[in-house]
Design a protein around this motif. Structure first.
Motif, short mmCIF file in Angstrom:
data_model
loop_
_atom_site.label_atom_id
_atom_site.label_comp_id
_atom_site.label_asym_id
_atom_site.label_seq_id
_atom_site.Cartn_x
_atom_site.Cartn_y
_atom_site.Cartn_z
N MET A 345 0.87 -1.18 0.00
CA MET A 345 0.00 0.00 0.00
C MET A 345 0.89 1.22 0.00
O MET A 345 1.91 1.26 0.69
N VAL A 346 0.53 2.20 -0.81
CA VAL A 346 1.31 3.43 -0.80
C VAL A 346 0.38 4.61 -1.07
O VAL A 346 -0.51 4.55 -1.93
N GLY A 347 0.56 5.68 -0.29
CA GLY A 347 -0.30 6.83 -0.47
C GLY A 347 0.38 8.11 0.00
O GLY A 347 1.43 8.06 0.65
N SER A 348 -0.21 9.22 -0.36
CA SER A 348 0.34 10.51 0.06
C SER A 348 -0.77 11.52 0.28
O SER A 348 -1.89 11.35 -0.21
N GLN A 349 -0.42 12.58 1.01
CA GLN A 349 -1.40 13.64 1.27
C GLN A 349 -1.58 14.53 0.05
O GLN A 349 -2.67 15.04 -0.19
N THR A 350 -0.47 14.76 -0.66
CA THR A 350 -0.50 15.84 -1.65
C THR A 350 0.03 15.46 -3.03
O THR A 350 0.46 16.32 -3.79
N GLY A 351 0.01 14.18 -3.37
CA GLY A 351 0.53 13.77 -4.66
C GLY A 351 -0.25 14.35 -5.84
O GLY A 351 -1.42 14.68 -5.72
N THR A 352 0.45 14.48 -6.97
CA THR A 352 -0.21 14.94 -8.19
C THR A 352 -0.47 13.73 -9.08
O THR A 352 -0.02 12.62 -8.80
N ARG A 353 -1.18 13.95 -10.16
CA ARG A 353 -1.47 12.87 -11.08
C ARG A 353 -0.21 12.20 -11.59
O ARG A 353 -0.10 10.97 -11.62
N GLU A 354 0.78 13.03 -11.95
CA GLU A 354 2.06 12.50 -12.45
C GLU A 354 2.72 11.63 -11.38
O GLU A 354 3.30 10.59 -11.69
N ASP A 355 2.65 12.11 -10.13
CA ASP A 355 3.24 11.35 -9.03
C ASP A 355 2.61 9.96 -8.94
O ASP A 355 3.30 8.95 -8.81
N TYR A 356 1.30 9.93 -9.01
CA TYR A 356 0.60 8.65 -8.83
C TYR A 356 0.83 7.72 -10.03
O TYR A 356 0.89 6.50 -9.87
N ILE A 357 0.98 8.31 -11.21
CA ILE A 357 1.30 7.47 -12.38
C ILE A 357 2.64 6.79 -12.14
O ILE A 357 2.81 5.59 -12.38
N GLU A 358 3.58 7.57 -11.61
CA GLU A 358 4.89 6.98 -11.34
C GLU A 358 4.79 5.87 -10.28
O GLU A 358 5.41 4.81 -10.41
N LEU A 359 3.98 6.13 -9.26
CA LEU A 359 3.80 5.10 -8.22
C LEU A 359 3.21 3.83 -8.82
O LEU A 359 3.59 2.71 -8.47
N ASP A 360 2.27 4.03 -9.73
CA ASP A 360 1.65 2.88 -10.39
C ASP A 360 2.70 2.08 -11.15
O ASP A 360 2.69 0.85 -11.15
N GLN A 361 3.63 2.81 -11.78
CA GLN A 361 4.65 2.12 -12.59
C GLN A 361 5.64 1.33 -11.75
O GLN A 361 6.13 0.31 -12.18
N ILE A 362 5.98 1.85 -10.56
CA ILE A 362 7.04 1.18 -9.80
C ILE A 362 6.53 0.18 -8.76
O ILE A 362 7.32 -0.42 -8.05
N THR A 363 5.20 0.01 -8.66
CA THR A 363 4.70 -0.91 -7.63
C THR A 363 4.20 -2.21 -8.28
O THR A 363 3.98 -2.28 -9.49
N ASP A 364 4.00 -3.20 -7.43
CA ASP A 364 3.56 -4.53 -7.91
C ASP A 364 2.04 -4.57 -8.03
O ASP A 364 1.33 -3.78 -7.42
N ASP A 365 1.57 -5.54 -8.76
CA ASP A 365 0.12 -5.76 -8.89
C ASP A 365 -0.51 -5.99 -7.52
O ASP A 365 0.09 -6.64 -6.66
N GLY A 366 -1.69 -5.45 -7.36
CA GLY A 366 -2.40 -5.63 -6.09
C GLY A 366 -2.14 -4.52 -5.10
O GLY A 366 -2.85 -4.39 -4.12
N THR A 367 -1.13 -3.71 -5.36
CA THR A 367 -0.80 -2.61 -4.45
C THR A 367 -1.95 -1.59 -4.43
O THR A 367 -2.49 -1.23 -5.47
N ILE A 368 -2.29 -1.14 -3.24
CA ILE A 368 -3.31 -0.09 -3.11
C ILE A 368 -2.61 1.26 -3.16
O ILE A 368 -1.64 1.50 -2.42
#
Lengths: 452, 448
Positions: A345-368
């Motif tokens: 699971m990974v989250g932030s208070q103030t991430g932007t769309r670009e930030d979350y796209i990057e998080l999506d790219q570097i995390t494994d399937d099933g990650t929240i």
């Protein structure tokens, strides 16, 4: 994502990586009644400017805003410690009715005479935005009178979220930049933006750069000094850590002084090494690159055997991340990977769309992946994913502990240096010392498992 | 007013909604809710968590710029709907903030509208209190919330055998102590608020959105029928929950200072004894006896030591009385509050102990306190952990009491009240003096 723990209006702000294409809502106002972990605009400004140690930080407002931010960050100073005091105009009912400008003027005069700061930041709070005190005018007047920069920070709490506060802080600092002498600055020179010298981290980072042969002109803002910021436009490059907080200033400096900027992170081995390489590469000097290579090799070879001890114990454990800025989350994902742990699971208070796209790219399937979360959601995710360790700040800690989950403090009042190569070892040790503690044998969650 | 200075440096008080939030957390099934911008709730959560090391979910109406212009009614209603749908509270305690007070939101009216528009059998009780942060401190917020709870929830109730105890802002351990004392006297008590479990609960296997414990709503509703109300504090405002019960429900009111030290605890126990027609239970008789024995054993180590006491006025008055009883000379009694009553309270607390009158100052910050202490020789500081930087700078040992304790574990477990609390305080104070002497001695004595 739908779940019993997620309010209807927030479902777009939670994404479970898997079959569906990535989509997330973010960068919006917190939902009323959702018990967000976010603070306010004032908080954003206060945390960014806080480490400037020779400035007076005066909070113009009722007492709360100042007391809740008194000595709140572990931002160390190698000299003056004016930043560790809490100054307020402590507005009273009469000030609210008749206006607080006079009190502000007199408070500023008094405090400047008393402490002889190099500059003063005056933070606006919710109420000042409503009663309409003219902060700009007061600051202009006192600037003239006391011959130091007195800078308004337009940080009325309700005018957006923490990101708006970062911007207000950058606007205030931008007024300082360009007012100092830039003589005798090396052509291989940088400003460090977005490191706040928690537990002394910026000293370590500066040392790395100096070893490579790069001059650091200004720390913005860890162990920061007004005079350094005033001459920071003489640096050849802005090296920016912390996605939200100081990028605005770097952009302004690029526009006005044509100073390019690089985004880096000093957290974790990969990112630390990448930061040094990319800065060295920027200057296109083989000598710098060679020194960077040597330094990294040395540090990494000293670190890895030590690290492997922890990796052995932590391999396969599950981690959850909830932090203020998403940039820190990127580095944490990689750092956990390095010590063999899975981020679920990974989250932030103030991430932007670009930030979350990057998080999506570097995390494994099933990650929240979650934006602007709250205790209800976070506790549900921790339980669903059967997390072994949660990393976050003060407000996240009791969520983990109540559930019997280990915790790593990655907040701004921490006492452990987590940046740099040696910081990676501290991080592993921090994680290890919580995950491996025998106390978990006794918490209800684990005690049940043991009984089984 | 602080006569000397315009600005405030290192305040010795907190803002009003914080006190209200803590009080609301002490009601069973209650979610505290701040009507204002998001930051207030988050900052106060963080501040309270750092003391209790416990979760405290405080909801917010999260006003944005548009709401500040057009009013926060829609956000308040939406916030209530969201809290109700996820937390299922039996009560929501709403406190205002400086923002919503200044834009002029009429919260009682908005709540009426809310109940008309959304009210159903599922709608919880809703209590609201006005807590503008620019007026008063967290203590006004605390007492204001307790008063609002009583005003808005107490119903006309038949006479019953219970005793109401309005304890003020004491620790979780203090509340547990008060409860057990009442049990020992076989008194059915209603302690309001009661955050002894909600802010100091056990490890669990689930996250408690609303933790167990707190003063039960049914008991609050019938407080008017109680045999008596005991309201603790020597600097209480004229209008409180206690006076409200007295005026509206004719519940007899006994106001006594916080039972800190021997004489104030005696007064408290005497009141319980006469209300219950019972003698001091043996356990407490023994505790009193042991305390006096301990005071005799330790008196020489502390006699004549000079102490500065700071913090909330009631706590300062209570502690000052106890210090006078054990031979420590209070030289400065300071508070960020400004009830106008601290000096009289301190004078009363010292009565008959042959102790010199200390300097008593209200509405001060740590800058003021430091300025005053410069001219004094001080051996001890007694107060919450925000005096640490001052204590460190001046190398004066700090005895941590009250709220907040941010630099030690167990602030919520500090016991101040009763003979048991006095015993703990005495041991801590005496050992601090002994340790300070031992540590700074060249010899390093291994006996006292």
């Amino acid at each position: 994502m739908k779940s019993a723990a997620i309010l209807e209006d927030r479902q777009g702000q939670v994404f479970r990586k898997g079959a569906e294409p990535f989509a997330i809502d973010c960068n919006k106002d917190s939902l009323a009644g959702a018990v967000s972990q976010r603070a306010c605009v004032f908080c954003g400004s206060r945390v960014v400017l806080y480490p400037i140690a020779d400035a007076l930080h005066l909070v113009h407002g009722p007492i709360g805003c100042a007391v809740y931010t008194w000595d709140i960050r572990g931002a160390l100073s190698s000299g003056p410690e004016l930043h560790r005091l809490s100054f307020s105009t402590d507005l009273q009912e009469m000030d609210v009715i008749f206006g607080g400008e006079k009190k502000l003027t007199r408070a500023l005069e008094e405090l400047i005479d008393r402490h002889q700061p190099k500059a003063a930041f005056v933070y606006s709070t919710c109420i000042v935005g409503i009663i309409g005190d003219d902060l700009e005018a007061v600051c202009r007047k006192v600037t003239k009178e006391k011959s130091i920069p007195v800078l308004p920070v337009q940080s009325e709490g309700f005018k957006g979220n923490k990101r708006a506060g970062y911007q207000a802080a950058c606007n205030a600092m931008a007024k300082l930049v360009g007012t100092g002498d830039t003589g005798n600055i090396s052509k291989y020179s940088i400003n460090i933006l977005g490191d706040f010298n928690l537990a002394g981290e910026i000293w370590l980072i500066r040392e790395y750069f100096q070893k490579i042969g790069i001059e650091v002109v200004a720390n913005i803002t860890g162990d920061g000094r007004i005079a350094d910021i005033q001459r920071s436009h003489g640096a050849a490059l802005n090296v920016v850590q912390c996605s939200g907080a100081t990028m605005d200033l770097a952009d302004m400096m690029k526009e006005k002084y044509s100073i390019p900027s690089l985004r880096v992170s000093y957290f974790g081995v990969e990112d630390m090494a990448a930061a040094l390489y990319s800065v060295a590469e920027h200057f296109n000097n083989p000598l710098l690159l060679e020194r960077a290579e040597k330094l990294i090799k040395q540090e990494v070879s000293a670190l890895m055997p030590e690290l492997s001890k922890y990796k052995e114990a932590l391999k396969g454990k599950k981690a959850a991340i909830y932090v203020g800025g998403a940039f820190k989350a990127f580095s944490l994902v990689k750092a956990f990977r390095l010590i063999g742990m899975d981020v679920v699971m990974v989250g932030s208070q103030t991430g932007t769309r670009e930030d979350y796209i990057e998080l999506d790219q570097i995390t494994d399937d099933g990650t929240i992946i979650v934006d602007d979360s709250n205790p209800l959601e976070l506790s549900a995710f921790l339980k669903e994913k059967d997390v072994d360790l949660f990393v976050g700040g003060v407000k996240e800690r009791p969520i983990a502990y109540k559930l019997g989950v280990a915790f790593c403090d990655h907040n701004h009042e921490r006492k452990e240096m987590l940046a740099g190569f040696s910081g990676m070892l501290n991080f592993a040790r921090e994680v290890y010392s919580s995950v491996m503690s025998p106390v978990w044998n006794f918490v209800p969650r684990r005690a049940k498992e043991i009984q089984k | 007013m602080t006569a000397n200075y315009i600005s405030t440096t290192n305040a010795c008080k907190l803002c009003r909604p914080l006190g209200a939030s803590v009080a609301f957390r002490g009601i069973e099934g209650c979610v505290p809710f701040l009507h204002g911008s998001q930051g207030c709730a988050t900052y106060m959560r963080r501040y309270i968590i750092s003391h209790f090391n416990e979760p405290i979910d405080i909801a917010s109406s999260s006003l944005g710029e548009k709401n500040a212009i057009y009013g926060g009614a829609a956000n308040l209603k939406q916030g209530l709907e969201n809290v109700i749908s996820k937390y299922h509270p039996s009560i929501i305690g709403i406190a205002t903030t400086c923002l919503t007070e200044t834009i002029g939101d009429d919260v009682p009216h908005i709540l009426k509208e809310y109940v008309n528009e959304f009210g159903s059998s599922e709608t919880p009780a809703i209590v609201n209190v006005s807590t503008p942060s620019y007026s008063g401190s967290h203590m006004e917020g605390f007492h204001g919330a307790v008063k609002s709870i009583v005003e808005q929830l107490c119903e006309i109730a038949p006479a019953n055998e219970t005793v109401n105890i309005l304890s003020g802002f004491v620790s979780a351990a203090d509340i547990r102590y008060l409860k057990s004392v009442c049990e020992d006297f076989a008194i059915d008590s209603t302690i309001l608020p009661d955050f002894s479990e909600t802010l100091d609960g056990p490890a669990l296997d689930d996250y408690p959105l609303i933790p167990k414990g707190g003063t039960p709503l049914e008991k609050i509703r019938t407080m008017g029928g109680a045999r008596a109300t005991i309201e603790l504090g020597a600097t209480l405002p004229d209008d409180t929950a206690g006076t409200c019960l007295e005026k509206q429900h004719r519940t007899p009111l006994y106001r006594i200072g916080l039972p800190i030290g021997i004489r104030q605890t005696d007064a408290f126990f005497d009141t319980l004894a006469s209300l219950s027609n019972k003698q001091l239970p043996a356990r407490h008789m023994n505790a009193r006896g042991r305390l006096i024995d301990a005071m005799v054993d330790g008196h020489k180590y502390i006699f004549g030591r000079k102490a500065v006491i700071y913090g909330e006025e009631d706590l300062v008055a209570g502690l000052t009385g106890f210090l006078a009883e054990i031979g420590i000379q209070p030289v400065l009694c300071a508070s960020g509050g400004k009830s106008g009553m601290l000096k009289d309270a301190v004078t009363d607390a010292l009565g008959g102990m042959g102790c010199l009158m200390p300097e008593v100052v209200e509405d001060v910050d740590f800058y003021d306190i430091e300025e005053k202490v410069k001219a004094m020789k001080v051996d001890l500081l007694i107060g919450h952990s925000k005096g640490y930087s001052f204590a460190r700078k001046n190398n004066i040992p700090l005895i941590r009491v009250g709220f907040p304790i941010h630099d030690r574990v167990g602030g919520q477990r500090l016991l101040h009240l009763g003979y048991d609390g006095a015993q703990q305080l005495f041991d801590t104070i005496t050992n601090t003096v002994i340790a300070h002497k031992q540590d700074s001695s060249d010899v390093g004595y291994s006996y006292m």
